[in-house]
Each structure stands twice: as structure tokens, then as C-alpha cells.
Enzyme design. Structure first.
Site, PDB file in Angstrom:
ATOM      1  N   GLY A 232       0.815  -1.214   0.000  1.00  0.00           N
ATOM      2  CA  GLY A 232       0.000   0.000   0.000  1.00  0.00           C
ATOM      3  C   GLY A 232       0.843   1.257   0.000  1.00  0.00           C
TER       4      GLY A 232
ATOM      5  N   ILE B 112      -4.095 -19.104  -2.407  1.00  0.00           N
ATOM      6  CA  ILE B 112      -5.158 -19.689  -3.227  1.00  0.00           C
ATOM      7  C   ILE B 112      -6.245 -18.664  -3.546  1.00  0.00           C
ATOM      8  CG2 ILE B 112      -6.511 -20.594  -1.256  1.00  0.00           C
ATOM      9  CD1 ILE B 112      -6.965 -23.118  -3.041  1.00  0.00           C
TER      10      ILE B 112
ATOM     11  N   LYS C 186      16.849 -16.225  -2.567  1.00  0.00           N
ATOM     12  CA  LYS C 186      16.038 -17.368  -2.994  1.00  0.00           C
ATOM     13  C   LYS C 186      14.536 -17.149  -2.779  1.00  0.00           C
ATOM     14  CE  LYS C 186      17.942 -20.523  -4.272  1.00  0.00           C
ATOM     15  NZ  LYS C 186      18.438 -20.810  -5.632  1.00  0.00           N
TER      16      LYS C 186
ATOM     17  N   GLY D 239     -14.595   3.954  18.021  1.00  0.00           N
ATOM     18  CA  GLY D 239     -14.597   2.524  18.311  1.00  0.00           C
ATOM     19  C   GLY D 239     -16.017   2.026  18.481  1.00  0.00           C
TER      20      GLY D 239
ATOM     21  N   CYS E 225     -15.733  10.805  17.344  1.00  0.00           N
ATOM     22  CA  CYS E 225     -16.823   9.842  17.210  1.00  0.00           C
ATOM     23  C   CYS E 225     -17.232   9.304  18.586  1.00  0.00           C
ATOM     24  CB  CYS E 225     -16.426   8.720  16.249  1.00  0.00           C
ATOM     25  SG  CYS E 225     -17.845   7.759  15.643  1.00  0.00           S
TER      26      CYS E 225
ATOM     27  N   GLY F  94     -15.372   8.996  20.989  1.00  0.00           N
ATOM     28  CA  GLY F  94     -14.692   9.895  21.917  1.00  0.00           C
ATOM     29  C   GLY F  94     -15.555  11.094  22.272  1.00  0.00           C
ATOM     30  N   MET F  95     -16.323  11.608  21.299  1.00  0.00           N
ATOM     31  CA  MET F  95     -17.251  12.694  21.590  1.00  0.00           C
ATOM     32  C   MET F  95     -18.401  12.197  22.454  1.00  0.00           C
ATOM     33  SD  MET F  95     -19.786  14.894  19.123  1.00  0.00           S
ATOM     34  CE  MET F  95     -21.459  14.653  19.704  1.00  0.00           C
TER      35      MET F  95
ATOM     36  N   ARG G 206     -23.793   5.105  14.321  1.00  0.00           N
ATOM     37  CA  ARG G 206     -25.236   4.859  14.426  1.00  0.00           C
ATOM     38  C   ARG G 206     -25.874   5.693  15.531  1.00  0.00           C
ATOM     39  NH1 ARG G 206     -26.153   0.262  11.382  1.00  0.00           N
ATOM     40  NH2 ARG G 206     -24.405  -1.191  11.278  1.00  0.00           N
TER      41      ARG G 206
ATOM     42  N   HIS H  33     -15.076  11.951  11.654  1.00  0.00           N
ATOM     43  CA  HIS H  33     -13.702  11.417  11.661  1.00  0.00           C
ATOM     44  C   HIS H  33     -12.773  12.342  10.871  1.00  0.00           C
ATOM     45  CE1 HIS H  33     -14.280   7.418  13.515  1.00  0.00           C
ATOM     46  NE2 HIS H  33     -15.513   7.551  13.058  1.00  0.00           N
TER      47      HIS H  33
ATOM     48  N   GLU I  84      -9.667  12.624  10.952  1.00  0.00           N
ATOM     49  CA  GLU I  84      -8.373  12.014  10.616  1.00  0.00           C
ATOM     50  C   GLU I  84      -8.322  11.511   9.181  1.00  0.00           C
ATOM     51  OE1 GLU I  84     -10.743   8.571  12.557  1.00  0.00           O
ATOM     52  OE2 GLU I  84     -10.625  10.757  12.659  1.00  0.00           O
TER      53      GLU I  84
END
Length: 540
Positions: free
Chosen positions: A25, A155, A196, A361, A388, A390-391, A469, A514, A516
Site C-alpha cells: 500500500g 489460493i 532465494k 470505536g 466519534c 470519543g465525543m 449509528r 472522523h 483524521e
């Protein structure tokens, strides 16, 4: 500009070998950044082999953070690297999983689009994969960079590798470039690098018909000329196309410079016959100068339930670093488990930090530790940023300890709380499915003049990304405001609280969105920059 908007879009495919987590990435993002700095229009894409339809319901412990785009797509964290390094516009077409590919093919079969044919991996699944790659090749786009998740030999990766093999046949090999990222490990017992594993990894690709054009070799020790020659010979690539990518101890933002030193940008331009400008990365040189010559040093505590797993808060940590760059400040970030605070107390674990951040979270575990951390920051005047959840925890703490609402909580965690100061959004009450059903993506908010948020952004309206939500319960708005909580931002019609602050605190800001996700190393997110600036002032 050097770009030719009439030429056919070129495609770069980035694969990985030997082990996962090599940094495909970051490497893909760095390539995108370098090509943009040569005047080219670039699009970025990640194809993930897992069967989940999207990362939205996956555990952060397994997958890291869920990165949210403006259009509400829940995507792989690598898309965060793409946005931080490049200006490529990302949409839901920028990230596909095996689950999405198969779901699309099955839906077509149910609609009768295959006219009774047997649906198979080849050609139906591979055709679907090729179609999502081709979507990004719009007029005016010079290069599409597609990263294939997983490693050669997995796979689950085989349909994707087969699809990109076929893709070169469809558009012409001269319009495609295969870049393979691989590991050249150093064995201490033998005191030498081992080529290798790289040979075997390339052998896997060649066995399915893909000959890499460029090898990028991750290594902790520099490759010798002999090592490069051996890799070039056994992997059937020109010596010039063996690119060393040595481990970076200082900063991930050094990666593009390493690729330039090895001539990768010019190699890509030459092989794809791109009409490009000379490379100009003065802005990134300035970024590195700021990183290497800080004027201040502070410490920030990040209090979360996934604190020990850095990728779970990847964009948070990057946004803090970007704010440090903007403020010419070196920041020591200390992740702290919120459950630890519950066990040992905030005073013991948070004393001495210049700022406290509580990120988002899901789930009840560690909530009370977050609430205690927020109380500690509020009472002691420590700069605080809540995001989020946190608020929401900041609202719960204020309700209990300032407004005097005993037992106040979120109805997400306590259905019987006497004071549900955080409650389910009305639009969520009929939702049953978990995946892709939250309030997601870019939403516009209006800010209150005279607040820290308004000062940081310097404008009346903003657009930030959401993923939640639950929301501030408006029933309690008047009580909160009467006790000193400032509603610093709402959605446009004023029905949803987006930002709260404290009137009698040096810097206490909590947001439902968010921020960030929109931070870049060359352009720090305004709230993070303001938060770090406040922490510097406190430290001085």
C-alpha cells in the site's frame, strides 16, 4: 503539463510475494505520488482477496482500521495511504473484495444475464475483475495503479492474478506494467542477504503467466551489486529494474525518496512511454526538513480499546504526525488501553501528557476508562480531542459529573439508562443488516462563530466523513448548554450535534465525525493542527 489526455490509459499492477505486510500500500501510494509530481493524472485501486463484502464488519485486530471515503464506502486501510500521498479521487470503485466480485456475478446470474451458461471462475469471475479495473481508465487518466492484496501463491489471490494476466492481453502489454514487491531477508547466522525467496515468489507469478517488469526488494540491509545481478538474472528482469527499498527507521514519508534514488519513476515513465514532466517534489523535501528539524517536543496520550494494535488507529496516528509537521513539533504518541485506566486510574497513567485524544470505536469494553480519561483532561485543563465515540464519551462524562445526571449513558451500552444522553439515530431504528448501513461518508456541518472549531477551520461550513449509528440526544441540549457545554457545530438543519466544546477550558473539542480521514502530510487536518498547537502551548 506533461500529461497527454488523448493517449490510452496505462495500468500498473502491484503484487506482493514471500510474506504479507511488506508495504504494498505504501509503495503503491508512493508511486502514485511520484507520477502525480511528474504532471500525470493517476487513479488508485486496491483489490482484496478476502470473501467479506467489505471491511466494515471486520475486527480491527484482524484488519486494522476501516477507512471511510466521501461516498460512504467502507474500505481497506491502504486507501488511507493513497489519499495521504496522492490527490487521486477515491470512490467505491477504488476498493473491491472477492465477496463483492462474486456477489456481482451471482446477481447477474440470478437476473439471467449469462443465458443459462455454466458460471465459472474463468471467464466470468475474471471478466468481472477486469471490468472493475477498466472502470478507472476514464478519459484524461494517464495511469491506473491497481494493488492486488495478499501474496503470490495464495489460493484466494489466484483469480485476481489470472485477471491481471488476461488484462494485458486485452489492452496490450505495452500499456501494462507489473511491479512485484518482495522480501530479501538477512540471515544473521550466515551474515548475508538471501535472494532465494524472491526467486521462488517470482517463479509463482511466472508459473501463471505473469513476468514482473520491475522488482522492488524490501530489505533491512543494502543490496550489493552481486545481489542485484543474481536477482535480475534468475528473475528475468533488467538490472535497472531491481529496485532496493530499504527499511525506513525515521518516517514512512521517506519511501518515495528511496524509489527516486533507485530511478523507479523514470523507469516507469520509460517503460510505459509516458509523456511526463521532470520530477518536482520540493513540497516533500520541505516536509522532511520539518520532520528532521522540530522546534518543539510534546507527548500525546491516545486512549482507546485497540491501543496496542497500531493499525486500528492508523489514520489517527498519521494525522497527529501531520499536525506535528505543521507545528514543527516532534510528538511522542503513547497508546494507552482504556481498560488499563479502569484498573489503575487516570492519574497514574495520564500524568505528564501534554494532550489527550480519545478516538472512535465500537462496543462497551473500555468505555468507563475513556470516560475517566476525559474527566482527567477536563478537570486539569489538558488539551483534549474526542472523535466519534470519543465525543459520545465526553458527553456522557459531562452529563454525569457536571450536569449531575446520575447514571447517564449511551443507549448503545445501557438500554435501561435513566438518561440516554447518546441515542440511536432515527434513521437507524429500522436497520437490521450490519454491513454498510451506518451514517456513512461526507456530511456538511455548520460551525458556531467564536469556537475553537471555527477558528481551526477558518470557515462557517465544513464537510467531514462519518461512521456511526448513535448521536447526541437533543432532549438534553438545553441542560448541557446551561452548564457550559458549547454546541460548536451541527448539521445544516441543526438537528444533529456534530461538535461540542467547553467554554471554560483551554482547548477541549469533541466531534462526531472522523477528521483524521482527510489529513495529509503536506496539509494537516485543521482540528489536529489546533489540538497539537494547544498541547505545545501547554508544554511551554
Amino acid at each position: 503539463m506533461g500529461k497527454n489526455t488523448t493517449a490510452m490509459t496505462k495500468h500498473i499492477f502491484v503484487t506482493g510475494g514471500v510474506v504479507s505486510s511488506l508495504g504494498k500500500g505504501l509503495t503503491s501510494a508512493s508511486i502514485g505520488m511520484l507520477l502525480e509530481h511528474r504532471g500525470l493524472s493517476v487513479r488508485m485501486q486496491k483489490l482484496d482477496p478476502y470473501i467479506n463484502v467489505d471491511p466494515g464488519t471486520m475486527s480491527p485486530y484482524q484488519h486494522g482500521e476501516v477507512y471511510v471515503l466521501d461516498d460512504g464506502s467502507e474500505t481497506d486501510l491502504d486507501l488511507g495511504h493513497y489519499e495521504r500521498f496522492t490527490n487521486s479521487p477515491l470512490t467505491r470503485d477504488s476498493n473491491y473484495t472477492t465477496g463483492q466480485i462474486y456477489q456481482s456475478v451471482i446477481n447477474k446470474e440470478r437476473r439471467g444475464e449469462f443465458l443459462g451458461k455454466t458460471v465459472q471462475v474463468i471467464p466470468h469471475i475474471t471478466n468481472e475483475i477486469k471490468s472493475v479495473i477498466a472502470k478507472l481508465a476514464e478519459p484524461g487518466v494517464n495511469v491506473v495503479i491497481t494493488e492486488i492484496g495478499g501474496t503470490a501463491g495464495d489460493i484466494e489471490s489466484q483469480p485476481f492474478l489470472e485477471a491481471i494476466r488476461q488484462f494485458a492481453l486485452d489492452v496490450g502489454k505495452e500499456n501494462c506494467l507489473y511491479i512485484h514487491l518482495t522480501l530479501v531477508p538477512y540471515l544473521k547466522a550466515a551474515s548475508e542477504l538471501k535472494t532465494k525467496p524472491t526467486q521462488h515468489s517470482v517463479g509463482q507469478l511466472r508459473g501463471i503467466g505473469i513476468q514482473p517488469d520491475v522488482l522492488i526488494c524490501r530489505t533491512e540491509r543494502s543490496l550489493s551489486q552481486d545481489d542485484r545481478q543474481k536477482i535480475a538474472l534468475f528473475c528475468n528482469v533488467p538490472l535497472r529494474a531491481v529496485i532496493e527499498e530499504k527499511d525506513k527507521d525515521f518516517s514512512i514519508y521517506e519511501v518515495p525518496f528511496s524509489l527516486v534514488e533507485n530511478g523507479l519513476d523514470q523507469l516507469i515513465v520509460d517503460q510505459l512511454k509516458l509523456h511526463a514532466d521532470p520530477l518536482d517534489i520540493d513540497d516533500w523535501h520541505e516536509l522532511m526538513r520539518r520532520l528532521r528539524n522540530p522546534e518543539h517536543e510534546i507527548s500525546i496520550a491516545v486512549v482507546g480499546k485497540y491501543a496496542e494494535h497500531r493499525d486500528a488507529y492508523k489514520s489517527i496516528y498519521e494525522a497527529i504526525d501531520h499536525a506535528g509537521i505543521a507545528n514543527r513539533t516532534q510528538i511522542r504518541i503513547q497508546p494507552i488501553q482504556s481498560e488499563q485506566i479502569e484498573q489503575e486510574g487516570a492519574q497514574r497513567l495520564l500524568a505528564g501528557y501534554d494532550g489527550i485524544l480519545v478516538p472512535g470505536g465500537f462496543g462497551e469494553r473500555g468505555i468507563e476508562g475513556k470516560v475517566q480519561a476525559i474527566e482527567y483532561a477536563r478537570v486539569r485543563g489538558i488539551p483534549f480531542l474526542g472523535i466519534c465515540l470519543g465525543m459520545q464519551c465526553a458527553v456522557i462524562e459531562f452529563a454525569r459529573n457536571v450536569v449531575g445526571l446520575a447514571g447517564a449513558h449511551s443507549s448503545e451500552f445501557d438500554k435501561n439508562t435513566p438518561h440516554p444522553v447518546i441515542c440511536l439515530l432515527d434513521e437507524q431504528k429500522s436497520v437490521v443488516d450490519k454491513g454498510g448501513t451506518m451514517r456513512l461518508g461526507a456530511q456538511t456541518a455548520k460551525l458556531t462563530a467564536g469556537t475553537h472549531a471555527h477558528e481551526c477551520y477558518g470557515r462557517d461550513t465544513i464537510t467531514e466523513r462519518h461512521r456511526h449509528r448513535y448521536e447526541f440526544n437533543n432532549v438534553y441540549r438545553q441542560q448541557f448548554e446551561a452548564n457550559g457545554l458549547v454546541i460548536a457545530g451541527t448539521n445544516i438543519d441543526g438537528s444533529l450535534v456534530e461538535v461540542v466544546e467547553l467554554a471554560d477550558h483551554p482547548w477541549f473539542v469533541a466531534v462526531q465525525f472522523h477528521p483524521e480521514f482527510k489529513s495529509k502530510p503536506t496539509l494537516a487536518q485543521p482540528l489536529f493542527a489546533g489540538f497539537v498547537e494547544a498541547a505545545v502551548v501547554r508544554h511551554m
